[in-house]
Write a protein that holds these residues in place. Structure first.
Motif, mmCIF file in Angstrom:
data_model
loop_
_atom_site.group_PDB
_atom_site.id
_atom_site.type_symbol
_atom_site.label_atom_id
_atom_site.label_comp_id
_atom_site.label_asym_id
_atom_site.label_seq_id
_atom_site.Cartn_x
_atom_site.Cartn_y
_atom_site.Cartn_z
ATOM 1 N N ARG A 119 4.001 39.105 -15.240
ATOM 2 C CA ARG A 119 3.940 40.836 -14.326
ATOM 3 C C ARG A 119 2.510 40.488 -15.991
ATOM 4 N N ASP A 120 1.422 41.388 -15.944
ATOM 5 C CA ASP A 120 0.650 41.808 -16.270
ATOM 6 C C ASP A 120 0.839 43.229 -17.051
ATOM 7 N N GLU A 121 0.690 43.068 -18.422
ATOM 8 C CA GLU A 121 1.363 44.408 -18.982
ATOM 9 C C GLU A 121 -0.428 44.739 -19.108
ATOM 10 N N ASN A 170 -7.729 41.573 -16.228
ATOM 11 C CA ASN A 170 -6.006 42.447 -15.885
ATOM 12 C C ASN A 170 -5.743 42.202 -17.101
ATOM 13 N N THR A 171 -6.198 41.604 -19.134
ATOM 14 C CA THR A 171 -5.731 41.866 -20.032
ATOM 15 C C THR A 171 -6.675 41.722 -20.988
ATOM 16 N N SER A 172 -5.811 41.599 -22.287
ATOM 17 C CA SER A 172 -5.990 41.674 -23.266
ATOM 18 C C SER A 172 -6.778 39.937 -23.844
ATOM 19 N N ASP A 173 -7.497 40.190 -25.306
ATOM 20 C CA ASP A 173 -7.924 39.075 -25.625
ATOM 21 C C ASP A 173 -6.530 38.260 -26.163
ATOM 22 N N VAL A 174 -5.083 39.265 -27.013
ATOM 23 C CA VAL A 174 -4.664 38.893 -27.473
ATOM 24 C C VAL A 174 -3.661 37.790 -26.678
ATOM 25 N N ALA A 175 -3.450 37.772 -25.509
ATOM 26 C CA ALA A 175 -2.898 37.052 -24.460
ATOM 27 C C ALA A 175 -3.748 36.292 -23.966
ATOM 28 N N SER A 176 -5.180 36.781 -23.809
ATOM 29 C CA SER A 176 -5.698 35.433 -23.315
ATOM 30 C C SER A 176 -6.229 34.420 -24.021
ATOM 31 N N GLN A 177 -6.209 34.080 -24.847
ATOM 32 C CA GLN A 177 -6.465 33.396 -25.996
ATOM 33 C C GLN A 177 -5.748 32.310 -26.143
ATOM 34 N N PRO A 178 -4.638 33.104 -25.994
ATOM 35 C CA PRO A 178 -3.699 31.840 -26.451
ATOM 36 C C PRO A 178 -3.342 30.640 -25.400
ATOM 37 N N ALA A 179 -3.842 30.905 -23.779
ATOM 38 C CA ALA A 179 -3.728 30.900 -22.912
ATOM 39 C C ALA A 179 -4.552 29.573 -22.580
ATOM 40 N N HIS A 180 -5.923 30.412 -23.128
ATOM 41 C CA HIS A 180 -7.560 29.372 -23.235
ATOM 42 C C HIS A 180 -6.943 28.130 -23.842
ATOM 43 N N ASP A 181 -6.750 28.661 -25.152
ATOM 44 C CA ASP A 181 -6.382 27.865 -26.045
ATOM 45 C C ASP A 181 -5.634 26.367 -26.232
ATOM 46 N N ALA A 182 -4.510 26.627 -25.095
ATOM 47 C CA ALA A 182 -3.747 25.894 -24.520
ATOM 48 C C ALA A 182 -4.073 25.051 -23.297
ATOM 49 N N ALA A 223 2.945 23.048 -13.559
ATOM 50 C CA ALA A 223 2.160 23.138 -15.042
ATOM 51 C C ALA A 223 0.869 23.869 -15.196
ATOM 52 N N LEU A 224 0.007 23.402 -14.416
ATOM 53 C CA LEU A 224 -1.087 25.104 -15.106
ATOM 54 C C LEU A 224 -0.168 25.843 -15.514
ATOM 55 N N ALA A 225 -0.073 26.673 -14.207
ATOM 56 C CA ALA A 225 0.470 28.309 -14.615
ATOM 57 C C ALA A 225 1.815 28.009 -15.607
ATOM 58 N N GLU A 226 2.427 26.963 -16.276
ATOM 59 C CA GLU A 226 2.945 27.066 -17.174
ATOM 60 C C GLU A 226 1.903 27.258 -18.435
ATOM 61 N N THR A 227 1.314 26.733 -18.304
ATOM 62 C CA THR A 227 -0.119 26.474 -19.778
ATOM 63 C C THR A 227 -0.647 27.502 -20.123
ATOM 64 N N ILE A 228 -1.034 29.091 -18.544
ATOM 65 C CA ILE A 228 -1.583 29.730 -19.018
ATOM 66 C C ILE A 228 -0.750 31.031 -19.242
ATOM 67 N N SER A 229 0.996 30.652 -18.970
ATOM 68 C CA SER A 229 1.559 32.049 -18.832
ATOM 69 C C SER A 229 1.321 32.826 -19.985
ATOM 70 N N SER A 230 0.835 32.906 -21.029
ATOM 71 C CA SER A 230 0.670 33.504 -22.371
ATOM 72 C C SER A 230 -0.450 34.836 -21.133
ATOM 73 N N ALA A 231 -1.637 34.930 -20.671
ATOM 74 C CA ALA A 231 -2.412 35.158 -20.342
ATOM 75 C C ALA A 231 -1.944 36.586 -18.871
ATOM 76 N N GLY A 232 -0.279 36.095 -18.630
ATOM 77 C CA GLY A 232 -0.295 37.167 -17.382
ATOM 78 C C GLY A 232 -0.966 36.386 -16.390
ATOM 79 N N LEU A 233 -0.482 37.860 -14.907
ATOM 80 C CA LEU A 233 -0.695 36.587 -13.507
ATOM 81 C C LEU A 233 -1.122 35.570 -13.263
ATOM 82 N N TYR A 234 -0.055 34.388 -13.976
ATOM 83 C CA TYR A 234 -0.876 33.005 -14.138
ATOM 84 C C TYR A 234 -0.183 32.209 -12.620
ATOM 85 N N ASN A 235 0.087 32.940 -11.976
ATOM 86 C CA ASN A 235 0.243 31.361 -10.683
ATOM 87 C C ASN A 235 -1.055 31.968 -9.648
#
Length: 278
Positions: A5-7, A76-88, A111-123
């Motif tokens: 999802r992308d909130e 389509n997301t915020s820094d709050v959501a995408s930064q942890p995905a980038h770090d992971a 595995a890649l999709a799971e790693t970046i899941s916090s960014a939304g629209l991970y697939n």
């Protein structure tokens, strides 16, 4: 994994990060060298006024492929959501001894999709990242050669080349040119910039993102464009919000009130609409 999802986010849930992640040495940028009192146009006066609110930064020096990855994750997301995905992602697939493009190109998609899941629209984003990684390897050989192209190529050619990649739109291409290439005169347009430029009346009310970019780059000196982009985003978070701009509390609540036409904003009724519908 659960369905992606992308909130939507608002200013309260999407504050400016404590550490700037956009570019320059250690991600923080360096002081921009321009006189904030040399404006020839109203658009430039807006940027100068923002220069009184925020540290005037200039950008460049980021690794180009890492910057591309970071910008794709931010879509389509915020820094709050995408930064942890980038770090992971960097923790898992990056590192001094690894070529990030090589690592992502051969990564397990799930595995890649799971790693970046916090960014939304991970697939969707995992496909885009692998497409970009495979493209870099096919066209340039490795991420280092891609970095050389972004930093040394002719800007229009670099932009056109980036736009040929699946998932890379104008804003993503311009962010790579600005934050990795350090190119003056590039003004990426995100949703904040698109809204604010038209609301202020410094871009046509019906302009799309590209129309806003063209208007801003034509009216603002090249050395001020990069700072103008990041400062306008922060201004949008703090003052010129989508549904409740500060001017609804009175002109004294907004530091750009004397430069703004308030297109689409009715201070009397409190109605706020897209400038194209005003």
């Amino acid at each position: 994994m659960s369905e992606e999802r992308d909130e939507p986010t608002d200013a309260a849930s999407d504050p400016e990060p404590e550490v700037n992640i956009s570019g320059g040495a250690d991600g923080a940028g360096v002081a921009a060298e321009f006189d904030p009192a040399t404006a020839d146009t109203r658009a430039e006066r807006v940027v100068d006024r923002l220069g009184e609110l925020y540290w005037r930064k200039t950008y460049g020096g980021r690794d180009a492929f890492t910057c591309l990855v970071r910008t794709i994750l931010s879509q389509n997301t915020s820094d709050v959501a995408s930064q942890p995905a980038h770090d992971a992602l960097i923790d898992r697939y990056g590192g001094a001894e690894l070529d990030l493009a090589d690592s992502l190109a051969v990564a397990d998609r799930e595995a890649l999709a799971e790693t970046i899941s916090s960014a939304g629209l991970y697939n969707q984003k995992s496909r885009m990242l692998q497409d970009a990684a495979e493209w870099v390897r096919e066209e340039f050989g490795d991420a280092a050669a891609f970095d050389e192209f972004v930093k040394g190529g002719e800007p229009a050619e670099v932009r056109e080349t980036l736009l040929s990649v699946r998932g890379v739109g104008p804003k993503t291409a311009d962010c790579v040119l600005l934050f990795a290439g350090g190119r003056a005169g590039v003004f990426p347009v995100d949703t904040h910039v698109h809204r604010i430029a038209r609301r202020l009346g410094i871009a046509p009310p019906d302009a799309d993102h590209e129309g806003v970019r063209e208007a801003l780059e034509a009216e603002i000196r090249a050395e001020k464009c990069g700072f103008g982009h990041t400062a306008m985003i922060q201004f949008g978070r703090e003052y010129c919000r989508a549904r409740k701009p500060a001017c609804l509390d009175g002109p004294e609540a907004c530091p750009l009130s004397d430069q703004c036409e308030r297109v689409g904003v009715d201070p009397v009724t409190g109605e706020v609409v897209d400038p194209a519908d005003f």
